[in-house]
Design a protein around this motif. Structure first.
Motif, PDB file in Angstrom:
ATOM      1  N   ARG A  21      -4.623   0.944   1.390  1.00 26.67           N
ATOM      2  CA  ARG A  21      -4.296   0.791  -0.029  1.00 26.67           C
ATOM      3  C   ARG A  21      -3.503   1.987  -0.541  1.00 26.67           C
ATOM      4  O   ARG A  21      -3.781   3.130  -0.165  1.00 26.67           O
ATOM      5  N   SER A  22      -2.547   1.690  -1.396  1.00 22.41           N
ATOM      6  CA  SER A  22      -1.774   2.716  -2.092  1.00 22.41           C
ATOM      7  C   SER A  22      -1.927   2.493  -3.582  1.00 22.41           C
ATOM      8  O   SER A  22      -1.608   1.405  -4.091  1.00 22.41           O
ATOM      9  N   TYR A  23      -2.439   3.499  -4.290  1.00 24.14           N
ATOM     10  CA  TYR A  23      -2.632   3.415  -5.736  1.00 24.14           C
ATOM     11  C   TYR A  23      -1.615   4.321  -6.426  1.00 24.14           C
ATOM     12  O   TYR A  23      -1.650   5.540  -6.247  1.00 24.14           O
ATOM     13  N   GLU A  24      -0.747   3.713  -7.212  1.00 16.17           N
ATOM     14  CA  GLU A  24       0.248   4.472  -7.969  1.00 16.17           C
ATOM     15  C   GLU A  24      -0.252   4.721  -9.387  1.00 16.17           C
ATOM     16  O   GLU A  24      -0.957   3.898  -9.965  1.00 16.17           O
ATOM     17  N   LEU A  54      -1.854   7.880  -4.289  1.00 13.13           N
ATOM     18  CA  LEU A  54      -2.818   8.237  -3.253  1.00 13.13           C
ATOM     19  C   LEU A  54      -2.922   7.059  -2.307  1.00 13.13           C
ATOM     20  O   LEU A  54      -2.521   5.933  -2.623  1.00 13.13           O
ATOM     21  N   MET A  55      -3.438   7.306  -1.103  1.00 17.49           N
ATOM     22  CA  MET A  55      -3.630   6.243  -0.126  1.00 17.49           C
ATOM     23  C   MET A  55      -4.982   6.407   0.552  1.00 17.49           C
ATOM     24  O   MET A  55      -5.486   7.529   0.677  1.00 17.49           O
ATOM     25  N   ASP A  64      -0.967  -1.421  -4.079  1.00 19.46           N
ATOM     26  CA  ASP A  64      -0.434  -2.168  -2.940  1.00 19.46           C
ATOM     27  C   ASP A  64      -1.526  -2.257  -1.884  1.00 19.46           C
ATOM     28  O   ASP A  64      -2.132  -1.238  -1.521  1.00 19.46           O
ATOM     29  N   ILE A  65      -1.773  -3.458  -1.395  1.00 20.51           N
ATOM     30  CA  ILE A  65      -2.844  -3.697  -0.431  1.00 20.51           C
ATOM     31  C   ILE A  65      -2.244  -4.273   0.842  1.00 20.51           C
ATOM     32  O   ILE A  65      -1.550  -5.294   0.810  1.00 20.51           O
TER      33      ILE A  65
END
Length: 262
Positions: free
Chosen positions: A160-163, A208-209, A250-251
């Motif tokens: 996962r990427s959290y913007e 973050l990821m 983004d998953i």
């Protein structure tokens, strides 16, 4: 001075010194590079696989780098399986910086990877390579390779990427994981986290990821339901201090290749 008192003071100082050293080592955070190979067809996939398996990963291991993950997309009717992800842990930025120069003179790497390395300009083994550089969270300073033991094709490695909208809200989201207890929450439900990290160089910043792993899709869905139903998550999402600290997620649902270390 009383010899016994002097000895006691010396013992206390030495104990404190070793305790400080131990804490410093414990808190030393790893760095991760996530390399993403964009491929267009099966031929490119096979060429990248052959290079990674027989040349690149062995070269990294000769440099003392372990626990290298290689993952592919779990394809469905909505997702195109056109990427190969390589997750590489580093003990320091110095190790990361020196890697390319080291493998460039590695004879085993040059020999095993010759076809890939000398590919013609009009027949490349991939479309593009992107790279994201990360630093581990303070609450999980070291990678923990997944112990999931189901067949690799069934495993789910969820990246996962959290913007966040700004640098300040991004730092707040990182704090939500560390200080707020989101890392502990994942741990409590058995999500088998591989890493959590701050992105320090990449194309989607600030973000973050992190990666969690599951035996199969059924377990993945069940544990996420448990996560969202928990009292801890209810408290976190309703905490005014952590409001509006993320605006995109983004998953990526992946599985490990046969030659991945985990």
């Amino acid at each position: 001075m009383n010899p016994l008192l002097n000895y006691t003071r010396t013992l206390i100082i030495v104990t404190l010194l070793f305790t400080c050293i131990g804490h410093a080592q414990e808190k030393k955070r790893e760095f991760y590079e996530l390399k993403t190979y964009l491929i267009k067809n099966e031929d490119q996939e096979n060429r990248v696989d052959n290079y990674l398996k027989n040349a690149y990963l062995p070269a990294l291991k000769r440099q003392g780098i372990k626990n290298i993950g290689v993952f592919k997309v779990r394809q469905n009717k909505f997702t195109k399986a056109d990427r190969i992800y390589v997750l590489i842990p580093f003990t320091s930025l110095d190790q990361f910086e020196k890697l390319e120069a080291s493998i460039a003179v590695d004879k085993g790497h040059l020999s095993a990877g010759k076809e890939y390395i000398t590919a013609k300009y009009n027949d490349p083994p991939y479309q593009r390579i992107s790279s994201t550089l990360m630093r581990a969270f303070s609450e999980m300073p070291h990678m923990r390779p997944s112990q999931v033991s189901t067949p690799r094709s069934e495993r789910v490695y969820e990246l996962r990427s959290y913007e966040s909208p700004t640098e300040a809200t991004y730092k707040n989201k990182v704090a939500m994981f560390n200080v707020g207890g989101e890392v502990d929450l994942f741990e409590s439900i058995g999500a088998n986290a591989v890493f959590y990290a701050e992105v320090i160089s990449g194309s989607q910043m600030p973000n973050l990821m992190y990666m969690t792993t599951y035996a199969n899709m059924e377990q993945r869905d069940a544990l996420w339901e448990k996560f969202f139903a928990s009292d801890k998550w209810t408290a976190l999402k309703n905490d005014e201090h952590y409001k509006n600290n993320m605006n995109k997620a983004d998953i990526f649902l992946l599985y490990p290749t046969a030659y991945s270390d985990y």
